[in-house]
Design an enzyme around this catalytic site. Structure first.
Site, PDB file in Angstrom:
ATOM      1  N   HIS A 224       0.796  -1.233   0.000  1.00 27.42           N
ATOM      2  CA  HIS A 224       0.000   0.000   0.000  1.00 27.42           C
ATOM      3  C   HIS A 224       0.821   1.273   0.000  1.00 27.42           C
ATOM      4  CE1 HIS A 224       0.858   0.009   4.323  1.00 27.42           C
ATOM      5  NE2 HIS A 224       0.573   1.287   4.289  1.00 27.42           N
TER       6      HIS A 224
HETATM    7  C1  UD1 Z   1      -2.344   5.880   5.071  1.00 23.80           C
HETATM    8  C2  UD1 Z   1      -1.073   6.499   5.659  1.00 23.80           C
HETATM    9  C3  UD1 Z   1       0.023   5.457   5.718  1.00 23.80           C
HETATM   10  C4  UD1 Z   1      -0.434   4.206   6.433  1.00 23.80           C
HETATM   11  C5  UD1 Z   1      -1.732   3.693   5.820  1.00 23.80           C
HETATM   12  C6  UD1 Z   1      -2.260   2.537   6.632  1.00 23.80           C
HETATM   13  C7  UD1 Z   1      -0.729   8.898   5.207  1.00 23.80           C
HETATM   14  C8  UD1 Z   1       0.010   9.879   4.397  1.00 23.80           C
HETATM   15  N1  UD1 Z   1      -0.609   7.609   4.828  1.00 23.80           N
HETATM   16  O1  UD1 Z   1      -2.045   5.526   3.736  1.00 23.80           O
HETATM   17  O2  UD1 Z   1       1.144   5.986   6.410  1.00 23.80           O
HETATM   18  O3  UD1 Z   1       0.568   3.227   6.324  1.00 23.80           O
HETATM   19  O4  UD1 Z   1      -2.709   4.744   5.834  1.00 23.80           O
HETATM   20  O5  UD1 Z   1      -3.147   1.760   5.907  1.00 23.80           O
HETATM   21  O6  UD1 Z   1      -1.394   9.257   6.133  1.00 23.80           O
HETATM   22  N2  UD1 Z   1      -9.375   4.687   0.575  1.00 23.80           N
HETATM   23  C9  UD1 Z   1     -10.590   4.079   0.493  1.00 23.80           C
HETATM   24  N3  UD1 Z   1     -11.227   3.768   1.648  1.00 23.80           N
HETATM   25  C10 UD1 Z   1     -10.727   4.049   2.878  1.00 23.80           C
HETATM   26  C11 UD1 Z   1      -9.484   4.678   2.938  1.00 23.80           C
HETATM   27  C12 UD1 Z   1      -8.822   4.998   1.780  1.00 23.80           C
HETATM   28  O7  UD1 Z   1     -11.101   3.804  -0.598  1.00 23.80           O
HETATM   29  O8  UD1 Z   1     -11.364   3.717   3.896  1.00 23.80           O
HETATM   30  C13 UD1 Z   1      -8.661   4.984  -0.679  1.00 23.80           C
HETATM   31  C14 UD1 Z   1      -8.917   6.370  -1.249  1.00 23.80           C
HETATM   32  O9  UD1 Z   1      -8.921   6.268  -2.631  1.00 23.80           O
HETATM   33  C15 UD1 Z   1      -7.688   7.131  -0.789  1.00 23.80           C
HETATM   34  C16 UD1 Z   1      -6.606   6.067  -0.823  1.00 23.80           C
HETATM   35  O10 UD1 Z   1      -7.265   4.865  -0.437  1.00 23.80           O
HETATM   36  O11 UD1 Z   1      -7.394   8.223  -1.626  1.00 23.80           O
HETATM   37  C17 UD1 Z   1      -5.454   6.331   0.109  1.00 23.80           C
HETATM   38  O12 UD1 Z   1      -5.904   6.544   1.440  1.00 23.80           O
HETATM   39  P1  UD1 Z   1      -5.075   7.489   2.430  1.00 23.80           P
HETATM   40  O13 UD1 Z   1      -5.663   7.427   3.780  1.00 23.80           O
HETATM   41  O14 UD1 Z   1      -4.879   8.838   1.838  1.00 23.80           O
HETATM   42  O15 UD1 Z   1      -3.641   6.836   2.435  1.00 23.80           O
HETATM   43  P2  UD1 Z   1      -3.222   5.337   2.706  1.00 23.80           P
HETATM   44  O16 UD1 Z   1      -2.580   4.804   1.464  1.00 23.80           O
HETATM   45  O17 UD1 Z   1      -4.353   4.583   3.283  1.00 23.80           O
HETATM   46  N1  UDP Z   2      -4.053  -5.411   8.664  1.00 23.40           N
HETATM   47  C1  UDP Z   2      -5.347  -5.911   8.752  1.00 23.40           C
HETATM   48  N2  UDP Z   2      -5.983  -6.292   7.604  1.00 23.40           N
HETATM   49  C2  UDP Z   2      -5.399  -6.208   6.371  1.00 23.40           C
HETATM   50  C3  UDP Z   2      -4.068  -5.697   6.294  1.00 23.40           C
HETATM   51  C4  UDP Z   2      -3.434  -5.294   7.451  1.00 23.40           C
HETATM   52  O1  UDP Z   2      -5.896  -6.008   9.845  1.00 23.40           O
HETATM   53  O2  UDP Z   2      -6.025  -6.572   5.380  1.00 23.40           O
HETATM   54  C5  UDP Z   2      -3.371  -4.997   9.895  1.00 23.40           C
HETATM   55  C6  UDP Z   2      -2.029  -5.663  10.103  1.00 23.40           C
HETATM   56  O3  UDP Z   2      -2.188  -6.911  10.743  1.00 23.40           O
HETATM   57  C7  UDP Z   2      -1.313  -4.634  10.961  1.00 23.40           C
HETATM   58  C8  UDP Z   2      -1.863  -3.310  10.453  1.00 23.40           C
HETATM   59  O4  UDP Z   2      -3.079  -3.618   9.792  1.00 23.40           O
HETATM   60  O5  UDP Z   2      -1.679  -4.773  12.316  1.00 23.40           O
HETATM   61  C9  UDP Z   2      -0.903  -2.662   9.492  1.00 23.40           C
HETATM   62  O6  UDP Z   2      -1.531  -1.592   8.876  1.00 23.40           O
HETATM   63  P1  UDP Z   2      -1.115  -1.073   7.430  1.00 23.40           P
HETATM   64  O7  UDP Z   2      -0.338  -2.085   6.724  1.00 23.40           O
HETATM   65  O8  UDP Z   2      -2.359  -0.569   6.790  1.00 23.40           O
HETATM   66  O9  UDP Z   2      -0.250   0.226   7.778  1.00 23.40           O
HETATM   67  P2  UDP Z   2       1.247   0.476   8.261  1.00 23.40           P
HETATM   68  O10 UDP Z   2       1.539  -0.421   9.407  1.00 23.40           O
HETATM   69  O11 UDP Z   2       2.153   0.240   7.092  1.00 23.40           O
HETATM   70  O12 UDP Z   2       1.255   1.909   8.623  1.00 23.40           O
END
Ligand code: UD1
Ligand code: UDP
Length: 362
Positions: free
Chosen positions: A203
């Protein structure tokens, strides 16, 4: 004591679960959900599974560009802080929600406690690196998961208020893995045999938003010697759909999983391939070898211990590393003793004891 906790993204709900329990024994916690993640399987499922209290405030900010998303959160969190006048604000990790919560508090002179302080990739092109550095520099209490984090902060001149407490994700895992054993049916549902599959998650913006890197990763997953289960983050799902990508037949793309299913799936995997910070750590905690789809990691101890290998995004490198990675039998404890949340809560309460509630935003 009143502590306002600001969360918004999947890993923050998981980190907050054990800390919230410890905090609520001695303080009133006001839970603020920014709305950064909003799909049921990116947000509500964690509140249900981990019995997290419902947010007192849901700001509903949702997805947007970095500036707009962070700015909207900043304004909305400030309103909450002015209304509630907490003694401290608690933030987790490195997302835009973390920065918005920390900045809103610091501007109101409310002390900030940062859980997972001191992590560094030393790559400023990562949005998370900006968020972490800025958050650490406005925090009063810097709660570090590892000694590396303490050293990183010292190198930036941050020594006051720095504590090595351990990793609250380890506390969460210890608490919820037994529940996963009882409740998760994920292996049966997906027809998987323990030790006979790979789990992959992707991601990071640098991977998901770069069509070439993403295509190469997917190709590498298809070249592995075992079938791969791939719970797809919405950012990645969007990117795959935009590119019209077809995943190879041995790669099973599924919706994001809840925490209990994810823990169970990780625990029984032969190998984990990921660019997630949390998933790298969980692989180590569960004793599953890990390949990290990046050139650097905030968790270098897992690499030094021989259980994690940085493979970037090249398909050939990924496939070769999957064949050659042979972790040692030793797996020293890197993430604390399972009571990091208790330590964090006590330190927050000590910090707030002499703190007056702020009434103005001058
Ligand atoms: C965010 C964090 C990242 C973290 C990740 C955990 C920032 C800059 N990034 O990244 O550090 O590791 O969360 O998962 O804060 N979207 C949906 N549904 C949702 C959420 C997001 O469809 O419930 C889609 C949208 O198109 C959105 C994209 O995912 O634009 C990215 O979501 P966003 O929260 O901006 O960043 P993450 O990649 O989730
Ligand atoms: N996780 C989850 N379901 C998923 C993918 C990840 O519950 O489909 C959990 C995972 O076990 C861990 C956390 O989400 O506890 C990690 O989050 P993510 O990878 O979104 O973000 P990051 O840790 O890179 O910020």
């Amino acid at each position: 004591m009143i502590v306002a906790t600001v969360v918004g993204a999947r890993p923050q709900f998981i980190k907050a679960a054990p800390v919230s329990v410890a905090l609520r024994r001695q303080a009133r916690e006001i839970l603020v959900h920014t709305g950064q993640h909003y799909d049921d399987m990116m947000s509500d499922v964690f509140f249900r599974e981990m019995a997290l209290p419902a947010p007192n405030y849901h700001l509903g900010v949702g997805s947007a560009s970095h500036g707009r998303q962070t700015g909207e959160m900043l304004a909305a969190v400030e309103e909450v802080l002015l209304a509630e006048r907490p003694h401290a604000v608690l933030v987790y990790g490195d997302t835009n929600s973390t920065l918005a919560g920390a900045l809103a508090a610091a501007k109101l002179h409310i002390p900030v406690a940062h859980v997972e302080a001191g992590m560094r990739s030393f790559d400023k092109s990562m949005p998370e690196e900006i968020n972490r550095v800025l958050t650490d520099h406005v925090s009063t209490l810097l709660l570090c998961p590892t000694e590396t984090a303490v050293r990183n902060l010292a190198a930036e001149g941050l020594r006051d208020g720095v504590h090595h407490v351990g990793d609250v994700m380890y506390d969460a895992l210890l608490r919820f893995l037994p529940l996963a054993h009882v409740h998760s049916r994920v292996l049966d549902d997906l027809g998987l045999a323990p030790g006979g599959y790979v789990v992959a998650t992707v991601h990071r913006a640098a991977n998901a938003d770069d069509p070439q890197r993403l295509a190469s990763i997917i190709c590498g997953l298809g070249g592995l010697d075992w079938p791969t289960v791939f719970p797809v983050h919405p950012r990645t799902a969007r990117a795959l759909a935009a590119a019209g990508s077809v995943v190879p037949p041995t790669v099973r793309a599924i919706e994001p999983l809840g925490y209990l299913d994810m823990l169970r799936l990780e625990e029984q995997a032969r190998l984990i391939v990921t660019d997630s910070g949390g998933v790298q750590k969980e692989a180590y905690m569960l004793g599953v070898p890990c390949l990290t789809l990046r050139e650097e990691t905030e968790w270098p101890e897992t690499v030094a211990a021989g259980w994690n290998c940085l493979v970037g995004a090249e398909a050939e490198r990924l496939v070769a590393a999957a064949r050659s990675l042979a972790p040692p039998s030793e797996r020293p404890p890197l993430f604390g003793d399972g009571v990091a949340a208790e330590r964090a809560a006590s330190l927050i309460l000590t910090m707030t004891q002499h703190q007056e509630r702020k009434t103005t935003c001058d």
